[in-house]
Design a protein around this motif. Structure first.
Motif, PDB file in Angstrom:
ATOM      1  N   ALA A  92       0.809  -1.218   0.000  1.00  0.00           N
ATOM      2  CA  ALA A  92       0.000   0.000   0.000  1.00  0.00           C
ATOM      3  C   ALA A  92       0.841   1.267   0.000  1.00  0.00           C
ATOM      4  CB  ALA A  92      -0.934  -0.002   1.204  1.00  0.00           C
ATOM      5  N   ALA A  93       2.105   1.155   0.424  1.00  0.00           N
ATOM      6  CA  ALA A  93       3.019   2.306   0.396  1.00  0.00           C
ATOM      7  C   ALA A  93       3.695   2.456  -0.967  1.00  0.00           C
ATOM      8  CB  ALA A  93       4.071   2.169   1.492  1.00  0.00           C
ATOM      9  N   LEU A  94       3.315   1.592  -1.908  1.00  0.00           N
ATOM     10  CA  LEU A  94       3.902   1.547  -3.261  1.00  0.00           C
ATOM     11  C   LEU A  94       5.390   1.219  -3.212  1.00  0.00           C
ATOM     12  CD1 LEU A  94       2.029   4.348  -5.245  1.00  0.00           C
ATOM     13  CD2 LEU A  94       1.245   2.105  -4.453  1.00  0.00           C
ATOM     14  N   PHE A 117       7.656   8.152 -10.998  1.00  0.00           N
ATOM     15  CA  PHE A 117       7.739   6.717 -11.231  1.00  0.00           C
ATOM     16  C   PHE A 117       6.320   6.158 -11.206  1.00  0.00           C
ATOM     17  CE2 PHE A 117       9.528   2.506  -9.226  1.00  0.00           C
ATOM     18  CZ  PHE A 117       9.065   1.789 -10.311  1.00  0.00           C
ATOM     19  N   VAL A 118       5.878   5.682 -12.369  1.00  0.00           N
ATOM     20  CA  VAL A 118       4.537   5.116 -12.510  1.00  0.00           C
ATOM     21  C   VAL A 118       4.665   3.601 -12.613  1.00  0.00           C
ATOM     22  CG1 VAL A 118       2.436   5.032 -13.905  1.00  0.00           C
ATOM     23  CG2 VAL A 118       3.715   7.190 -13.690  1.00  0.00           C
ATOM     24  N   CYS A 119       4.095   2.904 -11.649  1.00  0.00           N
ATOM     25  CA  CYS A 119       4.115   1.443 -11.665  1.00  0.00           C
ATOM     26  C   CYS A 119       2.819   0.933 -12.286  1.00  0.00           C
ATOM     27  CB  CYS A 119       4.267   0.908 -10.245  1.00  0.00           C
ATOM     28  SG  CYS A 119       4.324  -0.905 -10.158  1.00  0.00           S
ATOM     29  N   VAL A 209       2.981   6.570  -8.292  1.00  0.00           N
ATOM     30  CA  VAL A 209       1.609   6.249  -8.685  1.00  0.00           C
ATOM     31  C   VAL A 209       1.572   4.783  -9.104  1.00  0.00           C
ATOM     32  CG1 VAL A 209      -0.261   6.722 -10.326  1.00  0.00           C
ATOM     33  CG2 VAL A 209       1.158   8.594  -9.485  1.00  0.00           C
ATOM     34  N   LEU A 210       0.510   4.096  -8.726  1.00  0.00           N
ATOM     35  CA  LEU A 210       0.298   2.716  -9.154  1.00  0.00           C
ATOM     36  C   LEU A 210      -0.988   2.659  -9.967  1.00  0.00           C
ATOM     37  CD1 LEU A 210       0.743  -0.400  -9.059  1.00  0.00           C
ATOM     38  CD2 LEU A 210      -0.578  -0.378  -6.920  1.00  0.00           C
ATOM     39  N   LEU A 211      -0.882   2.146 -11.183  1.00  0.00           N
ATOM     40  CA  LEU A 211      -2.055   1.864 -12.002  1.00  0.00           C
ATOM     41  C   LEU A 211      -2.291   0.362 -11.900  1.00  0.00           C
ATOM     42  CD1 LEU A 211      -1.225   4.099 -15.103  1.00  0.00           C
ATOM     43  CD2 LEU A 211      -2.686   4.662 -13.144  1.00  0.00           C
ATOM     44  N   LEU A 212      -3.344  -0.003 -11.152  1.00  0.00           N
ATOM     45  CA  LEU A 212      -3.578  -1.394 -10.788  1.00  0.00           C
ATOM     46  C   LEU A 212      -4.748  -1.955 -11.581  1.00  0.00           C
ATOM     47  CD1 LEU A 212      -2.591  -3.557  -8.697  1.00  0.00           C
ATOM     48  CD2 LEU A 212      -4.516  -2.817  -7.258  1.00  0.00           C
ATOM     49  N   GLY A 213      -4.452  -2.954 -12.388  1.00  0.00           N
ATOM     50  CA  GLY A 213      -5.484  -3.590 -13.195  1.00  0.00           C
ATOM     51  C   GLY A 213      -6.320  -4.553 -12.371  1.00  0.00           C
ATOM     52  N   THR A 214      -7.627  -4.300 -12.309  1.00  0.00           N
ATOM     53  CA  THR A 214      -8.546  -5.170 -11.569  1.00  0.00           C
ATOM     54  C   THR A 214      -9.703  -5.575 -12.471  1.00  0.00           C
ATOM     55  OG1 THR A 214     -10.102  -3.483 -10.756  1.00  0.00           O
ATOM     56  CG2 THR A 214      -8.018  -3.713  -9.545  1.00  0.00           C
ATOM     57  N   GLU A 215     -10.485  -6.523 -12.005  1.00  0.00           N
ATOM     58  CA  GLU A 215     -11.639  -6.992 -12.775  1.00  0.00           C
ATOM     59  C   GLU A 215     -12.652  -5.866 -13.006  1.00  0.00           C
ATOM     60  OE1 GLU A 215     -12.188  -9.757 -14.305  1.00  0.00           O
ATOM     61  OE2 GLU A 215     -10.457 -10.907 -13.627  1.00  0.00           O
ATOM     62  N   GLY A 217     -11.788  -2.692 -13.499  1.00  0.00           N
ATOM     63  CA  GLY A 217     -11.131  -1.574 -14.176  1.00  0.00           C
ATOM     64  C   GLY A 217      -9.781  -1.252 -13.560  1.00  0.00           C
ATOM     65  N   VAL A 218      -9.111  -0.297 -14.156  1.00  0.00           N
ATOM     66  CA  VAL A 218      -7.784   0.099 -13.679  1.00  0.00           C
ATOM     67  C   VAL A 218      -7.954   1.181 -12.611  1.00  0.00           C
ATOM     68  CG1 VAL A 218      -5.550   1.076 -14.309  1.00  0.00           C
ATOM     69  CG2 VAL A 218      -6.742  -0.442 -15.909  1.00  0.00           C
ATOM     70  N   LYS A 219      -7.395   0.919 -11.433  1.00  0.00           N
ATOM     71  CA  LYS A 219      -7.471   1.845 -10.324  1.00  0.00           C
ATOM     72  C   LYS A 219      -6.172   2.649 -10.218  1.00  0.00           C
ATOM     73  CE  LYS A 219     -10.574  -1.145  -7.654  1.00  0.00           C
ATOM     74  NZ  LYS A 219     -10.735  -1.888  -6.382  1.00  0.00           N
ATOM     75  N   THR A 220      -6.286   3.942  -9.954  1.00  0.00           N
ATOM     76  CA  THR A 220      -5.116   4.778  -9.722  1.00  0.00           C
ATOM     77  C   THR A 220      -4.897   4.876  -8.217  1.00  0.00           C
ATOM     78  OG1 THR A 220      -5.588   6.053 -11.713  1.00  0.00           O
ATOM     79  CG2 THR A 220      -4.099   7.050 -10.108  1.00  0.00           C
ATOM     80  N   VAL A 221      -3.726   4.406  -7.781  1.00  0.00           N
ATOM     81  CA  VAL A 221      -3.427   4.333  -6.360  1.00  0.00           C
ATOM     82  C   VAL A 221      -2.210   5.210  -6.056  1.00  0.00           C
ATOM     83  CG1 VAL A 221      -2.877   2.803  -4.412  1.00  0.00           C
ATOM     84  CG2 VAL A 221      -4.265   1.955  -6.333  1.00  0.00           C
TER      85      VAL A 221
END
Length: 224
Positions: A92-94, A117-119, A209-215, A217-221
């Motif tokens: 959660a802290a990326l 840095f975009v993950c 920033v984390l762009l997290l692919g989920t069922e 949609g993509v969440k920006t974290v």
């Protein structure tokens, strides 16, 4: 959605995220791995909007060049607006674990140079505590046994990654059975072992920033 479809969705989201920030003289840092490969392929669609890229591995450099995207040596650029790369784990802290593709040292160097840095990762990489994925450590070959003994003292079970030589000419030890409750402290401790080039904990320089692919949609974290 399949895992590949999630990776593609996050890679596409990364293009949408960085495109408004790019200028004609922008340099884009590009990581290594399956998700980064999708990002490279989509990046080719907007290659007229920026100057060129810096790659964290020879494989990514060749893929970029195959799309007609100029690739620069990091020493020849003054700065980098953004670095986009995947991860093997993220909390959660990326803070990340990276290096499944053995490009961790160059990835860490490029990340250190980037303004942002975009993950990009799919939801299978999200964990409460880092360490289920074996931690890669890049090691000078002659120090392999020395480093392995020191990693055992830190509570890990290092395994030599057979048949793998990094782009820097070094070897990889994958450290199993670590529960990384204090990522910054462990990153520093391992890096202080003589013979270690670097390790795959990205906590001193986590993602912004984390762009997290989920069922759903993509969440920006962003980091907690």
């Amino acid at each position: 959605m399949t895992q590949d479809e999630l990776k593609q969705a996050t890679a596409r989201a990364a293009i949408d995220y960085i495109a408004p920030k790019l200028e004609n003289d922008s340099i884009v840092g590009v990581g290594t791995g399956s998700t980064a490969n999708f990002f490279i392929d989509y990046l080719a669609e907007i290659k007229g909007q920026f100057d060129g890229a810096v790659a964290s591995s020879q494989a990514s450099a060749e893929r970029l060049k195959s799309h007609g995207i100029p690739v620069y040596d990091l020493n020849s650029v003054d700065g980098m607006q953004v670095y986009v790369d995947g991860a093997d784990e993220t909390n959660a802290a990326l803070q990340l674990i990276k290096g499944g593709g053995a490009a961790l040292t160059r990835e860490k160097i490029v990340a250190a140079c980037a303004d942002e840095f975009v993950c990009i990762a799919d939801e299978s990489k999200w964990v409460p505590v880092l360490g289920n994925f074996p931690l890669p450590v890049e090691v000078i070959p002659m120090a392999r046994s020395l480093v392995a003994r020191e990693l055992v003292k830190l509570g890990g079970d290092p395994v030599y990654r057979q048949g793998v030589t990094t782009d820097n000419g070094n070897v990889i030890l994958d450290v199993h059975n670590l529960e990384i409750a204090q990522p910054v402290a462990l990153e520093q401790a391992i890096n202080n072992i003589t013979g270690v080039v670097t390790n795959g904990i990205f906590a001193l320089r986590p993602a912004d920033v984390l762009l997290l692919g989920t069922e759903s949609g993509v969440k920006t974290v962003t980091a907690e």
